[in-house]
Design a protein around this motif. Structure first.
Motif, PDB file in Angstrom:
ATOM      1  N   MET A   1       1.163  -1.140  -0.103  1.00 38.43           N
ATOM      2  CA  MET A   1      -0.043  -0.043  -0.172  1.00 38.43           C
ATOM      3  C   MET A   1       0.725   1.336   0.174  1.00 38.43           C
ATOM      4  N   ASN A   2       0.445   2.201  -0.665  1.00 35.97           N
ATOM      5  CA  ASN A   2       1.265   3.692  -0.756  1.00 35.97           C
ATOM      6  C   ASN A   2       1.435   3.864   0.753  1.00 35.97           C
ATOM      7  N   GLN A   3       2.790   4.680   0.879  1.00 32.67           N
ATOM      8  CA  GLN A   3       2.785   5.313   2.395  1.00 32.67           C
ATOM      9  C   GLN A   3       2.037   6.377   2.604  1.00 32.67           C
ATOM     10  N   GLN A   4       1.545   7.189   1.548  1.00 27.45           N
ATOM     11  CA  GLN A   4       0.919   8.159   1.900  1.00 27.45           C
ATOM     12  C   GLN A   4      -0.698   7.903   2.137  1.00 27.45           C
ATOM     13  N   LYS A   5      -1.048   6.730   1.743  1.00 31.21           N
ATOM     14  CA  LYS A   5      -2.443   6.128   1.761  1.00 31.21           C
ATOM     15  C   LYS A   5      -2.537   5.705   3.357  1.00 31.21           C
ATOM     16  N   GLN A   6      -1.419   5.347   4.068  1.00 27.46           N
ATOM     17  CA  GLN A   6      -1.299   4.820   5.297  1.00 27.46           C
ATOM     18  C   GLN A   6      -1.210   5.980   6.375  1.00 27.46           C
ATOM     19  N   LEU A   7      -1.265   7.304   5.983  1.00 29.55           N
ATOM     20  CA  LEU A   7      -1.229   8.228   6.486  1.00 29.55           C
ATOM     21  C   LEU A   7      -2.364   8.570   7.239  1.00 29.55           C
ATOM     22  N   THR A   8      -2.479   9.264   8.598  1.00 26.42           N
ATOM     23  CA  THR A   8      -3.730   9.956   8.990  1.00 26.42           C
ATOM     24  C   THR A   8      -3.158  11.327   9.504  1.00 26.42           C
ATOM     25  N   LEU A   9      -3.724  12.363   8.995  1.00 31.47           N
ATOM     26  CA  LEU A   9      -3.447  13.614   9.413  1.00 31.47           C
ATOM     27  C   LEU A   9      -4.867  14.308   9.934  1.00 31.47           C
ATOM     28  N   THR A  10      -4.781  15.491  10.630  1.00 33.23           N
ATOM     29  CA  THR A  10      -5.944  16.436  10.725  1.00 33.23           C
ATOM     30  C   THR A  10      -6.466  16.953   9.421  1.00 33.23           C
ATOM     31  N   ALA A  11      -7.564  17.254   9.459  1.00 31.44           N
ATOM     32  CA  ALA A  11      -7.917  17.846   8.312  1.00 31.44           C
ATOM     33  C   ALA A  11      -7.351  19.238   7.739  1.00 31.44           C
ATOM     34  N   GLY A  12      -7.052  19.699   8.856  1.00 26.96           N
ATOM     35  CA  GLY A  12      -6.289  20.958   8.531  1.00 26.96           C
ATOM     36  C   GLY A  12      -4.920  20.605   7.768  1.00 26.96           C
ATOM     37  N   GLY A  13      -4.129  19.737   8.392  1.00 23.41           N
ATOM     38  CA  GLY A  13      -2.745  19.283   7.824  1.00 23.41           C
ATOM     39  C   GLY A  13      -3.253  18.654   6.414  1.00 23.41           C
ATOM     40  N   ALA A  14      -4.095  18.084   6.078  1.00 20.19           N
ATOM     41  CA  ALA A  14      -4.490  17.374   4.712  1.00 20.19           C
ATOM     42  C   ALA A  14      -5.033  18.558   3.929  1.00 20.19           C
ATOM     43  N   LEU A  15      -5.515  19.677   4.300  1.00 23.93           N
ATOM     44  CA  LEU A  15      -5.844  20.808   3.361  1.00 23.93           C
ATOM     45  C   LEU A  15      -4.629  21.400   2.980  1.00 23.93           C
ATOM     46  N   LEU A  16      -3.760  21.570   3.945  1.00 22.85           N
ATOM     47  CA  LEU A  16      -2.523  22.519   3.560  1.00 22.85           C
ATOM     48  C   LEU A  16      -1.548  21.478   2.600  1.00 22.85           C
ATOM     49  N   ALA A  17      -1.656  20.413   2.952  1.00 25.02           N
ATOM     50  CA  ALA A  17      -0.858  19.340   1.838  1.00 25.02           C
ATOM     51  C   ALA A  17      -1.487  19.441   0.583  1.00 25.02           C
ATOM     52  N   ARG A  18      -2.867  19.594   0.345  1.00 22.09           N
ATOM     53  CA  ARG A  18      -3.445  19.451  -1.044  1.00 22.09           C
ATOM     54  C   ARG A  18      -3.324  20.758  -1.652  1.00 22.09           C
ATOM     55  N   LEU A  19      -3.069  21.851  -1.074  1.00 25.04           N
ATOM     56  CA  LEU A  19      -2.864  23.149  -1.492  1.00 25.04           C
ATOM     57  C   LEU A  19      -1.431  22.893  -2.349  1.00 25.04           C
TER      58      LEU A  19
END
Length: 568
Positions: A1-19
């Motif tokens: 499984m892709n390492q990124q798919k194993q991550l769990t972030l806060t929604a805040g962190g995920a939003l920043l990463a998507r930017l």
């Protein structure tokens, strides 16, 4: 499984990463009590090696909006601004209005005071949580943005970033806004979509080939075609193409109230800034992305003239009142339209009408430019004029490929401006304090570029100069700031005189509501952040001061400020 798919972030962190994933380089942020999940998200994503935009501390939201605006002008890439709940968003409103009028895409976010009072992680904890509650927070900027929404669930974070980015960058471009409640940002989110391709692409409107062909034929047939441009040509390639088209077909180009140049000011077809004589003669008027291509109080196109508007929003649909005739309306990105028209003209040979108007047009344009330079040179005597200062600034920048921003600063007529990024005037919305932070944003985009921000004394104060100087020092952004200091709101004075030339106010030595005396000591403001700063009170000092300031910026890589005394 892709390492990124194993991550769990806060929604805040995920939003920043998507930017970061969609192409945002910087987040210009002024934080507050709603920011704990944003700050934790930055730290968490960094600790887990998730790529993030650079988050920059902005001491005031007006600087954040101005820097995002300037960064886009320099790069063509939309950036993000994050503000603190309703109060921070209110400070962003002027920047949003400026961006909307100029079709500048900015992804604007602000926190929202926690919705819940207890019983949920992220709920209100201090009295300010109640003090910042609003029924409709987005109403603070809704008039200026293309789209707004409030994040409801953590799993929306990635999709909302994609939607915000796509809408902001669709033709016509503009700012968008998303509210971020604290509880939602605090929730955990498994960010499977962080690195996925953009889920929706911006919509780009192409120039209609049939309409472009129609305009090309009109240029061929016209006895006296003219071009009126306010927002430049759209790109470096289009700037060159327009210059070639204007020269080959002897079409004068006027920069009436321009915020960017479309043709070099020493080009033989550059017709200055007054459209009056052109409109009186023209049987074809081509308007390039102009909010108000002329003043309907003072000018008018001939009844028998064909009027063409080309631009991202040729009819300026967001303006409630704007009744300029448009016989042919071509919606497209400006650079696309200019390049398409230039390509269509390449296959057509100029006729006798071109030869007939060329010599007259060149001669008149040369006279207009010579008169402007002579008028500027006269301004050397006594207290200098703004036109004289502008002439000397222009001469000091020759050969440097500099970018100059003028916000009630250096007037254009006597200046030599010869490339696509040579000149920017303040947005037509008139949200003052724009040029200083916009210059910082441009400098951030290209640290080797010489960026000069010129502004009136009132505009300098509107820029929150203490905040801007702090940013310049903290981020090592060596811009040259020139304050044209006449100790009053000159624009207000001129507006009064325009409407009441023989009125009571015109007869007073001190026109009411315009004086800014006693004027602050701007030198000390700049020196508080260790900048080079110098007062210039007469023409004999000006050239040396300009050379020293440019030397400081170029060699010592620090901000320089010149406070230049001018007369009205």
């Amino acid at each position: 499984m892709n390492q990124q798919k194993q991550l769990t972030l806060t929604a805040g962190g995920a939003l920043l990463a998507r930017l970061k994933a969609v192409g945002v380089d910087y987040i210009f942020a002024n934080s507050g009590t709603d920011f704990p999940p944003i700050i934790e998200g930055l730290a968490e994503a960094s600790a887990k090696d998730v790529p993030l935009p650079h988050a920059l501390v902005m001491p005031h939201e007006s600087a954040a909006m101005g820097m995002a605006h300037g960064y886009f002008l320099a790069t063509g890439r939309a950036q993000a601004v994050m503000a603190h709940t309703n109060v921070g968003l209110a400070n962003c409103a002027t920047g949003a209005i400026n961006a909307a009028v100029e079709n500048i895409p900015i992804m604007l976010f602000s926190g929202r005071t926690p919705v819940t009072e207890a019983g949920r992680f992220g709920a209100r904890t201090v009295p300010i949580g109640w003090g910042q509650e609003m029924r409709d927070q987005a109403a603070l900027v809704r008039e200026a943005v293309k789209w707004d929404y409030e994040l409801r669930f953590p799993e929306q974070a990635g999709a909302l970033v994609d939607r915000a980015y796509a809408i902001a960058n669709s033709t016509p471009k503009g700012p968008v806004y998303t509210a971020l409640p604290r509880e939602v940002l605090c929730e955990p989110y498994k960010p499977d979509d962080i690195a996925a391709p953009l889920s929706m692409q911006p919509a780009r409107i192409g120039a209609d080939p049939t309409q472009i062909g129609q305009v090309a034929r009109k240029i061929k047939e016209a006895k006296f075609p003219v071009i009126l441009a306010q927002h430049g040509a759209g790109s470096t390639e289009a700037f060159a193409a327009l210059g070639t088209l204007a020269e080959r077909w002897a079409v004068p180009v006027c920069h009436y109230w321009a915020v960017q140049i479309a043709i070099a000011t020493d080009h033989p077809m550059y017709a200055g800034i007054d459209p009056k004589w052109l409109l009186e003669r023209a049987d074809l008027v081509i308007v390039l992305d102009s909010l108000a291509p002329w003043s309907q109080q003072a000018h008018a196109a001939r009844d028998d003239a064909t009027v063409v508007h080309i631009g991202p929003d040729p009819l300026k649909a967001r303006m409630p009142i704007r009744n300029f005739r448009s016989d042919i309306s071509i919606a497209c990105e400006l650079s696309d339209g200019v390049l398409a028209l230039a390509a269509a003209m390449d296959g057509i040979e100029p006729g006798q009408a071109v030869t007939a108007r060329r010599s007259e047009t060149v001669e008149r344009n040369e006279t207009t430019r010579k008169t402007a330079i002579e008028h500027a040179e006269i301004g050397r005597e006594g207290t200098m004029t703004a036109d004289y200062v502008a002439l000397k600034v222009s001469q000091a920048l020759v050969g440097r490929e500099a970018v100059l921003l003028s916000e009630r600063g250096c007037p254009m007529p006597a200046m030599t401006l010869d490339h696509h990024h040579a000149w920017y005037q303040e947005p037509h919305a008139g949200g003052l304090g724009w040029s200083f932070p916009a210059a910082l944003g441009m400098q951030l985009a290209d640290r080797e570029q010489l960026v000069v921000a010129t502004m009136g004394d009132g505009s300098y104060m509107f820029a929150n100069p203490v905040a801007c100087h702090q940013i310049a020092e903290a981020l090592e952004l060596p811009v040259l700031v020139i304050v044209m200091n006449n100790a009053e709101w000159a624009a207000v004075r001129h507006s009064v005189l325009d409407i009441y030339p023989e009125g009571y106010a015109s007869k007073t030595n001190q026109m009411p509501l315009t004086a800014l005396s006693p004027i602050p000591d701007f030198i000390k403001v700049a020196e508080a952040s260790r900048a080079y700063a110098r007062k210039v009170e007469n023409a004999d000092e000006l050239e040396v001061a300009l050379a020293e300031a440019i030397g400081h910026v170029s060699q010592k890589r620090g901000l320089a400020l010149l406070d230049i005394t001018i007369r009205n």
